[in-house]
Design a protein around this motif. Structure first.
Motif, mmCIF file in Angstrom:
data_model
loop_
_atom_site.group_PDB
_atom_site.id
_atom_site.type_symbol
_atom_site.label_atom_id
_atom_site.label_comp_id
_atom_site.label_asym_id
_atom_site.label_seq_id
_atom_site.Cartn_x
_atom_site.Cartn_y
_atom_site.Cartn_z
ATOM 1 N N UNK A 347 0.821 -1.263 0.119
ATOM 2 C CA UNK A 347 -0.284 0.016 0.016
ATOM 3 C C UNK A 347 0.774 1.284 0.240
ATOM 4 N N UNK A 348 0.211 2.252 -0.436
ATOM 5 C CA UNK A 348 1.041 3.882 -0.377
ATOM 6 C C UNK A 348 0.178 4.596 0.640
ATOM 7 N N UNK A 349 0.901 5.151 1.653
ATOM 8 C CA UNK A 349 0.431 6.110 2.756
ATOM 9 C C UNK A 349 1.177 7.624 2.520
ATOM 10 N N UNK A 350 0.596 8.609 2.442
ATOM 11 C CA UNK A 350 1.417 9.788 2.392
ATOM 12 C C UNK A 350 2.428 9.859 1.422
ATOM 13 N N UNK A 351 2.289 9.231 0.300
ATOM 14 C CA UNK A 351 3.426 8.999 -0.559
ATOM 15 C C UNK A 351 4.669 8.339 -0.088
ATOM 16 N N UNK A 352 4.494 7.454 0.924
ATOM 17 C CA UNK A 352 5.404 6.463 1.398
ATOM 18 C C UNK A 352 4.865 4.978 1.304
ATOM 19 N N UNK A 353 5.602 4.117 1.019
ATOM 20 C CA UNK A 353 5.290 2.645 0.859
ATOM 21 C C UNK A 353 5.032 1.977 2.333
ATOM 22 N N UNK A 354 3.938 1.344 2.240
ATOM 23 C CA UNK A 354 3.709 0.465 3.566
ATOM 24 C C UNK A 354 4.048 -0.915 3.011
ATOM 25 N N UNK A 355 4.896 -1.484 3.971
ATOM 26 C CA UNK A 355 5.443 -2.802 3.597
ATOM 27 C C UNK A 355 4.945 -3.755 4.451
ATOM 28 N N UNK A 356 4.958 -5.157 3.770
ATOM 29 C CA UNK A 356 4.559 -6.258 4.663
ATOM 30 C C UNK A 356 6.017 -7.300 4.544
ATOM 31 N N UNK A 357 6.096 -7.714 5.811
ATOM 32 C CA UNK A 357 7.643 -8.162 6.120
ATOM 33 C C UNK A 357 7.432 -9.735 5.894
ATOM 34 N N UNK A 358 8.324 -10.189 5.064
ATOM 35 C CA UNK A 358 8.657 -11.782 4.781
ATOM 36 C C UNK A 358 9.814 -12.281 5.485
ATOM 37 N N UNK A 359 9.787 -13.663 5.972
ATOM 38 C CA UNK A 359 11.085 -14.205 6.497
ATOM 39 C C UNK A 359 11.813 -14.705 5.056
ATOM 40 N N UNK A 360 13.162 -14.428 5.162
ATOM 41 C CA UNK A 360 13.595 -15.001 3.911
ATOM 42 C C UNK A 360 14.015 -16.551 3.931
ATOM 43 N N UNK A 361 14.441 -17.069 2.937
ATOM 44 C CA UNK A 361 14.806 -18.505 3.115
ATOM 45 C C UNK A 361 16.081 -19.015 3.209
ATOM 46 N N UNK A 362 16.989 -17.852 3.066
ATOM 47 C CA UNK A 362 18.299 -17.983 3.375
ATOM 48 C C UNK A 362 19.083 -19.396 3.033
ATOM 49 N N UNK A 363 18.595 -19.587 1.676
ATOM 50 C CA UNK A 363 19.540 -20.850 1.393
ATOM 51 C C UNK A 363 19.451 -20.559 -0.507
ATOM 52 N N UNK A 364 20.333 -21.299 -1.118
ATOM 53 C CA UNK A 364 20.387 -21.146 -2.536
ATOM 54 C C UNK A 364 19.241 -22.027 -3.071
ATOM 55 N N UNK A 365 18.456 -21.354 -4.100
ATOM 56 C CA UNK A 365 17.396 -22.072 -4.827
ATOM 57 C C UNK A 365 17.917 -22.338 -6.321
ATOM 58 N N UNK A 366 19.159 -21.955 -6.312
ATOM 59 C CA UNK A 366 19.602 -22.470 -7.789
ATOM 60 C C UNK A 366 19.368 -23.852 -8.165
ATOM 61 N N UNK A 367 19.163 -24.156 -9.334
ATOM 62 C CA UNK A 367 19.146 -25.549 -9.651
ATOM 63 C C UNK A 367 17.664 -26.256 -9.387
ATOM 64 N N UNK A 368 16.818 -25.499 -8.487
ATOM 65 C CA UNK A 368 15.636 -26.165 -8.230
ATOM 66 C C UNK A 368 14.586 -26.129 -9.396
#
Ligand code: IMP
Length: 412
Positions: A347-368
């Protein structure tokens, strides 16, 4: 199965369209470019070898595929010659496969000079164009002043037309920009030689496309730049000068809308932009640096560093309204491999982005190569984007190579 497939950038370009066109082209008979010019930079990596295309459609690496440059493309014959020379050096067979419309407006050296002079004069306010003469060439088209490829079939008339055109631009170059001017004779001689070299490649594009469809052939329409750079729907004035959105296909190739069965959005898993203009989720911190480095975010055409930021779902919603995407290809997901936390703008609010935070997967997905083998956090990232945008994610690209993809829904 679909016969008419569009591949369009849903952000500010550089989403990785070239690779996906190349992938889909294995099953296609023709690739059509319909807008833009050699401002585009489509990077293909095949068997570890990188090819960067600017003007020639990305199907050229497949031997049996016709590559068509439609009337909506502004054509620099100098750029075309250079690109063909490089492809031929790399033993890529071009003969009879590259076809073009005689209605293509020509980009002339004077357009390049005007583009650069204007940007220079604008100083800090500059658009940050690629300096390829794209804007001035489209202006000449719309003002009905421009020279088109087919005009060169008549030497006398084209010289007259070129002389008139240069008279007009030279006045502006000299008096407004204090820049060098151009003389028609040499320029015309070169254009005629170039025309002689390519005249056998000129076809009636709408008729040719119609015939391909009637023969049940498959055609990919290859977009250049991205939706947010569209002259009408983008972040004006920080845009390119063509319609990068779905409508551009029909005006820029002469294909009829009903022939399009499937419209694929290419969406990078984060956002980048080259040149000036607004960028809601732009990052100026370490995360931005990581995206830039891991994503090798350097412009394929100009070598400029791309600005980097998180994925912006709000602007993507807008892209979906305009293009009516059937499916999404999410590219460069592997670039996010090392993040502990990933933000997505919802979303945007007052011309600024509103973020939703996600947990990273912290591993390589190369080759999947199968969705089920992705880490759970990556699956969640993909799933939530799909739910928010309400368009299926049909392909995930997890590396630059031709085979580094996860095909979720085989639509081609
Ligand atoms: P132009 O198309 O050279 O007039 O540049 C206008 C704007 O579009 C600038 O911000 C360019 O950086 C951007 N642009 C043009 N071509 C591309 C592209 O292929 N990828 C990304 N941005 C582009």
């Amino acid at each position: 199965m679909n016969n008419g497939i569009a591949i369009l950038g849903a952000q500010w370009g550089d989403e990785g369209k070239g690779k996906i066109v190349d992938l889909l082209t294995e099953k296609c008979d023709a690739v059509v470019r319909f807008q833009g010019g050699h401002n585009a930079g489509h990077t293909l990596v095949v068997d570890g070898k990188t090819t960067i295309l600017h003007l020639v459609p990305s199907g050229i690496l497949h031997d049996n595929v016709k590559c068509i440059i439609g009337n909506g493309v502004v054509l620099s014959l100098d750029a075309l010659s250079e690109e063909i020379e490089i492809l031929e050096k790399n033993k890529i067979n071009i003969d009879c496969r590259l076809l073009m419309s005689d209605n293509c407006p020509l980009i002339l050296p004077v357009h390049i000079a005007l583009d650069k002079a204007r940007e220079k004069k604008k100083g800090k306010e500059k658009i940050g164009t690629t300096g390829r003469g794209i804007g001035p060439a489209y202006e000449d088209k719309i003002s009905r002043r421009g020279l088109r490829l087919g005009d060169l079939s008549d030497e006398k008339q084209s010289l007259e037309k070129l002389t008139e055109l240069l008279d007009y631009h030279n006045y502006i170059l000299k008096n407004f920009y204090d820049s060098e001017i151009f003389s028609p004779i040499q320029m015309h001689e070169k254009l005629i030689l170039q025309y002689e070299a390519y005249k056998d490649c000129i076809i009636d594009v709408p008729e040719y496309i119609e015939k391909l469809f009637n023969d049940n052939k498959k055609i990919v329409f290859e977009g250049a730049q991205g939706t947010l750079l569209d002259i009408d729907h983008g972040t004006y004035p920080y845009v390119t000068s063509s319609n990068t959105t779905v409508g551009g296909i029909f005006t820029g190739s002469g294909a009829a809308p009903k022939k399009l069965d499937y419209i694929l959005a290419i969406v990078k898993s984060y956002t980048t932009r080259v040149g000036s203009g607004p960028f809601m989720t732009e990052l100026f911190d370490e995360n931005g640096k990581i995206l830039s480095e891991r994503g090798h975010e350097v412009g394929a055409t100009t070598g400029r560093e791309r600005r980097c930021g998180w994925l912006d779902l709000v602007s993507l919603k807008r892209s979906i309204i305009i293009n009516g995407f059937t499916g999404i290809c999410l590219t460069k997901l592997d670039v996010l491999d090392t993040f502990k936390k990933i933000q997505v703008c919802v979303d945007y609010h007052d011309n600024k982005p509103i973020y939703k935070e996600y947990e990273g997967w912290e591993q390589s997905i190369k080759g999947v190569s199968e969705f089920k083998d992705l880490p759970e956090n990556a699956k969640k990232y993909i799933h939530d984007i799909e739910v928010y945008l309400d368009v299926p994610i049909d392909i995930v690209s997890n590396g630059p190579g031709r085979k580094e993809n996860i095909i979720i829904n085989k639509f081609f």
